[in-house]
Design a protein around this motif. Sequence first.
Motif, PDB file in Angstrom:
ATOM      1  N   ALA A   1      48.676 -16.530  18.584  1.00  0.00           N
ATOM      2  CA  ALA A   1      48.390 -15.284  19.327  1.00  0.00           C
ATOM      3  C   ALA A   1      47.351 -15.551  20.414  1.00  0.00           C
ATOM      4  O   ALA A   1      47.487 -15.096  21.548  1.00  0.00           O
ATOM      5  CB  ALA A   1      47.907 -14.204  18.368  1.00  0.00           C
TER       6      ALA A   1
ATOM      7  N   SER B   1      46.774 -10.722  12.108  1.00  0.00           N
ATOM      8  CA  SER B   1      47.361  -9.998  13.248  1.00  0.00           C
ATOM      9  C   SER B   1      46.312  -9.339  14.143  1.00  0.00           C
ATOM     10  O   SER B   1      46.658  -8.709  15.138  1.00  0.00           O
ATOM     11  CB  SER B   1      48.311  -8.913  12.728  1.00  0.00           C
TER      12      SER B   1
ATOM     13  N   PRO C   1      47.005  -8.622  29.631  1.00  0.00           N
ATOM     14  CA  PRO C   1      47.745  -8.446  30.900  1.00  0.00           C
ATOM     15  C   PRO C   1      46.897  -7.775  31.983  1.00  0.00           C
ATOM     16  O   PRO C   1      47.024  -8.102  33.165  1.00  0.00           O
ATOM     17  CB  PRO C   1      48.929  -7.547  30.499  1.00  0.00           C
TER      18      PRO C   1
ATOM     19  N   VAL D   1      45.717  -9.095  22.767  1.00  0.00           N
ATOM     20  CA  VAL D   1      46.576 -10.015  23.524  1.00  0.00           C
ATOM     21  C   VAL D   1      47.696  -9.244  24.230  1.00  0.00           C
ATOM     22  O   VAL D   1      48.001  -9.483  25.394  1.00  0.00           O
ATOM     23  CB  VAL D   1      47.159 -11.080  22.580  1.00  0.00           C
ATOM     24  N   ASP D   2      48.269  -8.291  23.521  1.00  0.00           N
ATOM     25  CA  ASP D   2      49.428  -7.598  24.085  1.00  0.00           C
ATOM     26  C   ASP D   2      49.036  -6.576  25.146  1.00  0.00           C
ATOM     27  O   ASP D   2      49.794  -6.330  26.071  1.00  0.00           O
ATOM     28  CB  ASP D   2      50.213  -6.897  22.971  1.00  0.00           C
ATOM     29  N   ARG D   3      47.849  -5.983  25.018  1.00  0.00           N
ATOM     30  CA  ARG D   3      47.554  -4.840  25.885  1.00  0.00           C
ATOM     31  C   ARG D   3      46.386  -5.078  26.850  1.00  0.00           C
ATOM     32  O   ARG D   3      46.410  -4.562  27.962  1.00  0.00           O
ATOM     33  CB  ARG D   3      47.284  -3.605  25.017  1.00  0.00           C
TER      34      ARG D   3
ATOM     35  N   ARG E   1      48.991 -17.363  23.202  1.00  0.00           N
ATOM     36  CA  ARG E   1      49.828 -16.433  23.950  1.00  0.00           C
ATOM     37  C   ARG E   1      48.958 -15.637  24.922  1.00  0.00           C
ATOM     38  O   ARG E   1      49.372 -15.330  26.040  1.00  0.00           O
ATOM     39  CB  ARG E   1      50.527 -15.498  22.951  1.00  0.00           C
ATOM     40  N   GLY E   2      47.741 -15.307  24.490  1.00  0.00           N
ATOM     41  CA  GLY E   2      46.809 -14.559  25.343  1.00  0.00           C
ATOM     42  C   GLY E   2      46.004 -15.445  26.271  1.00  0.00           C
ATOM     43  O   GLY E   2      45.057 -14.961  26.885  1.00  0.00           O
TER      44      GLY E   2
ATOM     45  N   ASP F   1      46.350  -9.345  18.017  1.00  0.00           N
ATOM     46  CA  ASP F   1      47.556  -8.928  18.744  1.00  0.00           C
ATOM     47  C   ASP F   1      47.351  -7.752  19.707  1.00  0.00           C
ATOM     48  O   ASP F   1      47.816  -7.825  20.849  1.00  0.00           O
ATOM     49  CB  ASP F   1      48.698  -8.613  17.760  1.00  0.00           C
ATOM     50  N   PRO F   2      46.667  -6.667  19.282  1.00  0.00           N
ATOM     51  CA  PRO F   2      46.520  -5.548  20.222  1.00  0.00           C
ATOM     52  C   PRO F   2      45.804  -5.978  21.501  1.00  0.00           C
ATOM     53  O   PRO F   2      46.136  -5.525  22.594  1.00  0.00           O
ATOM     54  CB  PRO F   2      45.664  -4.535  19.451  1.00  0.00           C
TER      55      PRO F   2
ATOM     56  N   PRO G   1      43.292   0.239  26.689  1.00  0.00           N
ATOM     57  CA  PRO G   1      43.325  -1.121  27.252  1.00  0.00           C
ATOM     58  C   PRO G   1      42.575  -1.177  28.586  1.00  0.00           C
ATOM     59  O   PRO G   1      41.818  -2.125  28.830  1.00  0.00           O
ATOM     60  CB  PRO G   1      44.818  -1.394  27.433  1.00  0.00           C
TER      61      PRO G   1
END
Lengths: 445, 377
Positions: free
Chosen positions: A42, A399, A410, A405-407, A45-46, A402-403, A371
């Motif tokens: 993760a 996990s 970006p 990295v995903d939000r 990925r970030g 994840d929030p 975010p």
Amino acid sequence: MTDIPQVILGAHFPGVNHTTVWSDPASGSHIHFDSFARFAQAAERGKFDFLFLAEGLRLREQGGHIHDLDVVGRPDTLPVLAGLAAVTQHLGLAGTINATFNEPTEVARQFATLDHLSAGRAAWNVVTSSDAFTGENFRRGGYLPRDQRYVRAEEFLDAARAQWDSWEAPAGETAGTEPAPFQVSSTQFEISGQVTFPRPPQGHPVIFQAGDSAAGRDFAARNADAVFTRHGTPEAGRAFYADLKSRVAAAGRTPEHVKVLPGATFVVADTDAEAVELADHIRHQQVSGQTALRLLEQVWNRDLSGYDPDGPLPEIEPETGETTIIQGRARHVDDPHEAVAKLRRLAEEHGYSLRETAIASQARQSFIGSPQTVAHQIIDAVATGVSDGFILVPHLTPSGLDPFVDRVVPLLQERGALRTDYPERATLRDLLGLPTPITLKESTA
Amino acid sequence: MTTTQPSTSASFRLGVALKDTGWSDTAPASTVDPSGWLRQLRTAEEAGLAFATLHDAFRFEGAPRLDAALLGSWLAAGTERIGIIPTVTTTHTEPFHVSKALATLDYIGTGRAGWLVEVSPTAEEAQLFGRDRTDLAPSTLYAEAQEAVDVVRRLWDSWEDDAEIRDASTGRFIDREKLHYIDYESPRFSVKGPSITPRPPQGQPVVAYAGHTPEHIGAALDGADVLFAAPRDLREAEAIIQWVRRTETAGGSPRTPLVVYADVPVRLGSSTTSSTAGTVEDWGFGEVLTSVERTAERLQELRDLGFAGARLLPAVHDTDLAAVRDDLVPALRQLGLFTEDEPATLRDVFGLGPAENRYAQSAVDTASAPTTTGVLS
Ligand SMILES: Cc1cc2nc3c(=O)[nH]c(=O)nc-3n(C[C@H](O)[C@H](O)[C@H](O)COP(=O)(O)O)c2cc1C
């Protein structure tokens, strides 16, 4: 619009601490390798700079019993990082290793190995925490008086540097060459011989430091590439940042070459209001009634197990003697009477129970919001001299990242504060923008 | 005592001893290039080999070398079935660190970890640690190794398997009654415990010694599971097996019998099958086997003598492991000399069965009974 600074991001694997929530259904193993692999992937990925592992060499105790309310136990730092080197490609791998209960020949070799296995992604957080309690696990360790811990740490690091520098084979071609003999003679070490490993790809692993005393800060100013600190709020962060960077300059080094990285927690939700609500929920998960009693025992420095977490604060006064109820971690209470008075004022003002008071007394999460809000706060902190970035500590394994990295990532990328991809074949030193390592030749010249 | 005979189980397994890039590699690839190691381990895994041991020492022995426990951890994350047995020395290391490193290897490999116990016999190594250590006699070093193994094993047991309870109703993550201080005290070591790492998947990763001096055999019988002996010929092989079994009987120990493997030097790779004359004595190995037929024959003979398996010593890792996969193993299969099952753990590979925890209540009850035959006495 001013220049957007580059934000350094570390990912701290959630650990042995009440901020790690284990009771949530989403909480997985803190031991199995899959959890570490998933967490590291993760972070990669970030486009994070590195993953960070803490360490403690004796299980914590409170009131003479092994503390059982938080996550207990962890796998060994360096083997986990070596395993992670096989399942990641770019992420830096930072491990906390104690300079008191280890020997330089072993640790220099282990970090050289990790650096070779990861093609230049190793970092060592040099810690000195040392007490007789931890020393009981080691045949030769014993422990050191406070004023000698950093003496040993610095001599330890010099001994490691002498070894990392001793076999510089051109372009990794070791055939026909041999490690030069090294010799170290200092108050703590009298060692000599040949290493078995060629110079690590980074020269030396990236050096982190995490102590907060003046001696610790000066050690960092002379030796570290990065400092892991508790001071992440705007005011405390700026004060620490300015203090550390001036010590770096006083030590004759370039202030930009020592990165200041506070630990930080975060809660991200669709809106700021939802994030505040979620943050409150998480704080309740982090501090059960039993945990509230344990936290307050650290302030009162005495056994409070007879009290009702849903009742009022204890009316007794704190114990101020030398004996401390907790072992295996630092105690952060300077004046117990003042601390207790503060808690009483807090409880009275809001009509809080013991547990509510404990929850309210804990630092709030560092970044709470949508975010957009969180991305803005982070960029702002780095732009205004609070830090060079943050080491994020999620509350869930595996996990929890994840929030973010995903939000949030970006948005950081959109604003130019974070890389959108890793450079080819970058070492961790490259990612952090660090110069070549401090060699002994230089430092003694 | 009922257990003086070698195991009657029909299984005969093969592993490989990896040291740098092979014992006679004339064009060594880099020993610090991780991808080379991974390639070799994957070839061994494709060949169906049960385990790989990884050589290590603190002193410079001529080739660049990485820390075997960490290399093994890296390899465990990149492989799926093969057992990984790094050399970890006991003379200058802390049992507390050794214990959690190997437990963690077992977590990464989900039950595939072993420990090849070695000592550091040279003054050179003592100098690397700066200790005024003058007593480097084998008897001292192996007695110390035995103690280190004992401490490490206790630390592995210091958490019961079900200590993590996550009991939301009482707020407890662990049941601390299931964590145990080991309180080990001797002139050499004092270690309080418990380990910071919970009990590894195998409970007790496999512990092995390599060698067949009296010190090796004594130490292995005292606290190890496996002995890799290196007989130079069949007569010596027979003598070693008999010696081990005799010593076991004389000791009257209630342990399960030591699992004894024979080291078998091979040079099967096509590019290196040329002349081997002259190499035999040089390497002190006895006969180096250079054909599939001779190797199969030798393995059959070793099995008939009571060896539980063989550890192949490849002259050149890359080419010999490929030949083991492509030529030797298919031939052994045809001869019924290759055990095909897929053991779940490295303990299963060596037929060790589950490891009882000395501190668990049920184990404590049975351990006090005089008839126990537990592995961990
Ligand atoms: C943010 C932070 C994280 C730390 N993490 C660890 C750790 O994981 N393991 C450890 O043994 N000590 C850890 N420490 C302790 C310090 O490294 C140091 O040894 C201790 O604070 C005493 O040094 P000081 O007197 O300079 O503060 C940490 C300290 C800080 C401030």
